[in-house]
Each structure stands twice: as C-alpha cells, then as structure tokens.
Design a protein around this motif. Structure first.
Motif, mmCIF file in Angstrom:
data_model
loop_
_atom_site.group_PDB
_atom_site.id
_atom_site.type_symbol
_atom_site.label_atom_id
_atom_site.label_comp_id
_atom_site.label_asym_id
_atom_site.label_seq_id
_atom_site.Cartn_x
_atom_site.Cartn_y
_atom_site.Cartn_z
ATOM 1 N N ALA A 94 46.075 9.094 46.181
ATOM 2 C CA ALA A 94 46.041 9.995 45.017
ATOM 3 C C ALA A 94 47.285 10.873 45.084
ATOM 4 C CB ALA A 94 44.765 10.835 45.028
ATOM 5 N N TRP A 95 48.343 10.400 44.449
ATOM 6 C CA TRP A 95 49.622 11.099 44.532
ATOM 7 C C TRP A 95 50.085 11.666 43.196
ATOM 8 C CZ3 TRP A 95 53.928 9.517 48.384
ATOM 9 C CH2 TRP A 95 53.392 9.402 49.663
ATOM 10 N N THR A 96 49.828 10.952 42.105
ATOM 11 C CA THR A 96 50.419 11.327 40.815
ATOM 12 C C THR A 96 49.605 12.389 40.100
ATOM 13 O OG1 THR A 96 51.304 9.090 40.593
ATOM 14 C CG2 THR A 96 51.247 10.449 38.602
ATOM 15 N N GLU A 97 50.269 13.475 39.718
ATOM 16 C CA GLU A 97 49.594 14.565 39.016
ATOM 17 C C GLU A 97 49.258 14.171 37.571
ATOM 18 O OE1 GLU A 97 48.622 17.429 40.230
ATOM 19 O OE2 GLU A 97 49.573 17.321 42.202
ATOM 20 N N VAL A 98 48.228 14.768 37.024
ATOM 21 C CA VAL A 98 47.789 14.516 35.652
ATOM 22 C C VAL A 98 48.422 15.542 34.721
ATOM 23 C CG1 VAL A 98 45.798 14.427 34.104
ATOM 24 C CG2 VAL A 98 45.606 13.534 36.428
ATOM 25 N N ASN B 44 43.553 17.307 40.189
ATOM 26 C CA ASN B 44 43.292 16.040 39.501
ATOM 27 C C ASN B 44 44.475 15.098 39.706
ATOM 28 O OD1 ASN B 44 41.021 17.330 38.511
ATOM 29 N ND2 ASN B 44 41.907 17.734 36.506
ATOM 30 N N LYS B 45 44.186 13.829 39.896
ATOM 31 C CA LYS B 45 45.232 12.831 40.096
ATOM 32 C C LYS B 45 44.963 11.604 39.227
ATOM 33 C CE LYS B 45 47.500 14.767 43.656
ATOM 34 N NZ LYS B 45 48.947 15.055 43.663
ATOM 35 N N PHE B 46 46.056 10.887 38.889
ATOM 36 C CA PHE B 46 45.908 9.625 38.161
ATOM 37 C C PHE B 46 46.633 8.525 38.943
ATOM 38 C CE2 PHE B 46 46.645 6.773 34.386
ATOM 39 C CZ PHE B 46 45.304 6.497 34.176
ATOM 40 N N TYR B 47 46.489 7.275 38.493
ATOM 41 C CA TYR B 47 47.042 6.108 39.209
ATOM 42 C C TYR B 47 46.548 6.082 40.658
ATOM 43 C CZ TYR B 47 50.340 5.880 35.273
ATOM 44 O OH TYR B 47 50.904 5.804 34.029
ATOM 45 N N THR B 48 45.282 6.386 40.855
ATOM 46 C CA THR B 48 44.723 6.428 42.211
ATOM 47 C C THR B 48 44.250 5.030 42.613
ATOM 48 O OG1 THR B 48 42.550 7.083 41.352
ATOM 49 C CG2 THR B 48 44.060 8.840 41.987
ATOM 50 N N VAL C 246 45.817 12.021 49.850
ATOM 51 C CA VAL C 246 46.115 12.923 48.733
ATOM 52 C C VAL C 246 47.430 13.682 48.974
ATOM 53 C CG1 VAL C 246 45.263 14.812 47.300
ATOM 54 C CG2 VAL C 246 43.636 13.239 48.380
ATOM 55 N N TYR C 247 48.324 13.582 47.992
ATOM 56 C CA TYR C 247 49.568 14.357 48.038
ATOM 57 C C TYR C 247 49.289 15.722 47.400
ATOM 58 C CZ TYR C 247 54.485 15.556 47.221
ATOM 59 O OH TYR C 247 55.713 16.177 47.207
ATOM 60 N N ALA C 248 49.547 16.801 48.155
ATOM 61 C CA ALA C 248 49.183 18.139 47.679
ATOM 62 C C ALA C 248 50.160 19.177 48.238
ATOM 63 C CB ALA C 248 47.758 18.470 48.100
ATOM 64 N N GLY D 64 43.012 4.725 38.340
ATOM 65 C CA GLY D 64 42.413 5.662 37.398
ATOM 66 C C GLY D 64 42.513 7.089 37.888
ATOM 67 N N THR D 65 41.523 7.892 37.542
ATOM 68 C CA THR D 65 41.545 9.330 37.815
ATOM 69 C C THR D 65 40.688 9.689 39.020
ATOM 70 O OG1 THR D 65 41.835 9.792 35.458
ATOM 71 C CG2 THR D 65 41.063 11.603 36.830
ATOM 72 N N ALA D 66 41.189 10.607 39.827
ATOM 73 C CA ALA D 66 40.414 11.188 40.928
ATOM 74 C C ALA D 66 40.422 12.705 40.767
ATOM 75 C CB ALA D 66 40.990 10.802 42.281
#
Length: 419
Positions: free
Chosen positions: A124-128, A152-156, A167-169, A206-208
């Motif tokens: 889960a790296w890409t931000e929404v 929230n993340k997308f492309y998970t 998770v990238y944070a 999808g979304t996480a």
C-alpha cells in the motif's frame, strides 16, 4: 554475512517441478476467472501452502535459496499460467527481498519464519486523491501507548490476499518516510477490490483504508533503509508478467492454428497448420516470446549482482551494481513491452474472425500486456537510459506520482518569456 545465509541459487528444475503441477492447475481456471472477474483466492492459497512465497529465503532458514534469475524464471512460468498472479505477489517478493538485504537480527529471522510458514505480504504505497508529488498523507503515530497507522491507499495490488501489508507512510512527529508492516486481519484495516482496469483484472488491486491500524514498533523502518535496487526489482516482476503473457500468446495461437479446419480461399494450404504465411506469424510470435524471456532473465542477473554487492563491503562496487540493475531493467522494459504488445496483436493475423469471440477471450493478452506496460511510462524509461548513456547521469532509484505544482509551472513559463 556468510555465503550459507545468502540466496545464491539452487537446482532450478527441482525447484520448478515442485510448483509446476500447481501452475498447471492454475492455468486450467484462468479463462473462467477472467470471464467472471473472479479473484484467484484459491490459487494464491495453493501457492502459499506449497511455500512459493519463500523461494528466495536462504536454505538455512527453511527456504529454497533461489537466485533472482531463478525467482523470475518461476514468475514467468506462473505468468504463463495466469499473468495476474505474479503481479498480485509483487509486493510480497519485494518485501522478502528487503529482508534479505537487511542486517541479521531477531526481527529479520522472525520474518523469514513467517515467509516459510506461508505468510504473504501485500503493498500500500500510492496515496489517494489530489496529493502533490512527495506528499504522504498516511501517518504513523502513537495512540494510547500503541503505534498506529492512519490513511487511505490505492493500487494496493495483492493486499486483499495478504496476511500483512507493506505500507508507505510518514511518522507524524517528524514527517520522516517509513515502511510499516501492518497485519491485514484486524479491525483497523479494510481492503477493497475496486480496481476497474480493462486488463490484469484479478490482481486484487484497489483501495486500502487504515484507521488506527496497529503495528509493532519494530516493524516500522526508515524508508532510506530499503534495499537500493528496489525499483529495478519491481520492474523485473512486471517484465516477468510480460514474458509470461508472450509465452501464453504463443501457446494459445499455436493451439488454435493446430486445431483450426476452416481455411480461406486466398490462403496457401488445405490446412491452416500447413499455411506458410500463418507459420511465419507463429514463428515471429515465438521469436518475440523468446526475446522477452531472454532479456528479462538477463536483467535479473544484474539484480542478482546488486544483491550480492550489498554484502561486498565495497561502496563503489555496490553503487555500480545498483546502477546496472536499474538501467538494465529499464532497457528491457522499453523493448519487451513493444514486443509483447505486437505479439498479442499479431496472433489475430494467424486466426479468423472467430478468434474475436468473447468465449475465447484472446483479447485478454493484449489488454493485460497494455495494462502492465502502462504502469511506468516507457518514454521516461527510455529517456533515463539515454541520459545515462550520453551524460553518465545516475538513474533515479525511487519515483513517485501525484499532482503537479501549477505555481511552479507558471514561474518556469515566466522565466522562459523573460529570457
């Protein structure tokens, strides 16, 4: 670190034969899953139970000790059966690779045990939303004496199948970039299969959503500690997917030609399988599939050298190996993507209009290849390679996507006018 604790390779045929019966079983259900858009929950379970996620773990820890070329050869075989599965496991193998590069510790040993036990890691790296490049909204903070993740993340991709999510944070108190390994099965984690792409439809992307999701403090590491050839590694997984698609095209079109009875009056033989022009198309596709597989494995050799250089205690050697891994994977992508897209289109030149029937879903090969090759713009990959070849400019090892800066663009435009 001793040689016995490094993953330098094993007998590939012995390794592959352990999984080939599973690959065959997976292949039998691929078309049905594609047409129903059914997530490969069972196939992922079969792979987990067989220890597929631990093939890179050193033998001394219970894994197979496979080299990177051997891992990617396996992923090519799996992608030939179902191109969605290697991509669904992309985050897992990258996380394993990070632990392989980490200093020896009790925490690392614990992760090796988890991999051998069958645990799978998603990502889960890409931000929404409209997040600017470089901004990270997902935060790691302290709450009631616990370390928690919110965002929230997308492309998970693959996370819906996973036991853990990479998770990238950012740390809330100092905004430093981190990676947090969060347990998937807890109240604070929700993963949705809302990816609506026209290809690679069952990767579990999808979304996480993370709402006070708990994470162990030892499982939060500084991002700058991640293994240096990570971008190359991620691209190699996509190359393996592309290679598998090309091999699947070769398999399917050959079978269709072999079994086809209807011929055109403008053709060259009484049987399609004897038509010289059709055989030429098949030969070209076979050559394209061969080339993509070859350059993928050649790039994987560069990644293996980067892995070994990590333990050489020679900074210059490691830097050179990391550059080579990045450049070679980029060069391979530029060529491989074009060849696979061509092969997945040319297959229709060997078949009649019936090949366009939805029941065969032969179009899935092009859709899947187009989707995979769109992940990282090839024009930028080619430019980066060119900049290295001409100007010795070191390639970027990490890149991001997000909203641009309109104000910065305006200032640059004004500067051009003034000049």
């Amino acid at each position: 670190m001793s040689v016995t604790t490094l993953s330098t390779g094993t007998d590939y045929e012995v390794l592959a034969n352990k999984f080939r019966p599973i690959f065959e079983k997976i292949a039998k259900g691929t078309l049905d899953r594609e047409q129903k858009r059914q997530l490969p929950v069972e196939p992922i379970k079969w792979l987990k139970e067989a220890g597929f996620g631990a093939v890179r773990v050193p033998k001394t820890y219970g894994g197979d000790g496979a080299s990177l070329p051997q891992l990617f050869q396996l992923l090519i075989e799996l992608a030939t059966a179902d191109s969605n599965l290697p991509q669904a496991l992309r985050g897992h193998f990258a996380f394993v690779e990070d632990k392989l590069n980490a200093p020896q510790s009790a925490s690392r040993d614990k992760w090796f045990e988890r991999f051998v036990a069958g645990d799978i890691v998603g990502n889960a790296w890409t931000e929404v939303g409209t997040v600017k490049i470089g901004d990270v909204i997902t935060k790691v903070s302290q709450k009631d004496g616990k370390t928690v993740v919110n965002g929230n993340k997308f492309y998970t991709t693959g996370s819906i199948f996973a036991d853990w999510i990479d998770v990238y944070a950012q740390r809330a108190h100092d905004k430093s970039d981190v990676i947090a390994a969060v347990k998937t099965h807890q109240a604070g984690v929700t993963v949705s299969d809302d990816w609506d792409g026209f290809g690679q439809r069952t990767t579990g992307s999808g979304t996480a959503v993370f709402q006070d999701a708990e994470v162990e403090a030892e499982d939060v590491i500084d991002f700058n500690q991640r293994f240096k050839y990570q971008t190359s590694f991620y691209q190699l997984v996509l190359l393996a997917v592309q290679s598998g698609i090309a091999k699947a095209v070769e398999r399917d079109v050959s079978q269709q030609v072999r079994e086809r009875h209807r011929v055109y009056s403008t053709g060259n033989a009484d049987q399609v399988k004897d038509d010289a022009q059709i055989l030429q198309v098949i030969g070209q596709i076979s050559a394209q599939a061969f080339t993509v597989e070859t350059i993928t494995l050649r790039a994987a050799e560069s990644a293996q050298r980067a892995y070994l250089a990590r333990f050489s205690r020679n900074d210059e050697e490691e830097k050179a190996a990391n550059i080579a891994a990045e450049i070679d994977s980029a060069k391979a992508q530029v060529v491989a993507s074009e060849l696979v897209l061509r092969a997945s289109t040319d297959l229709f030149n060997a078949l009649g209009a019936s090949a366009a029937k939805a029941t065969t879903s032969l179009d899935r090969h092009w859709r899947n290849a187009r989707t995979v090759s769109s992940h990282n713009p090839l024009i930028y990959k080619a430019r980066i390679v060119g900049d290295w070849v001409v100007n010795d400019k070191e390639p970027p090892y990490v890149w991001q996507i997000g909203s641009g800066n309109p104000e910065k663009a305006k200032q640059q435009e004004k500067a051009k006018v003034a000049a």
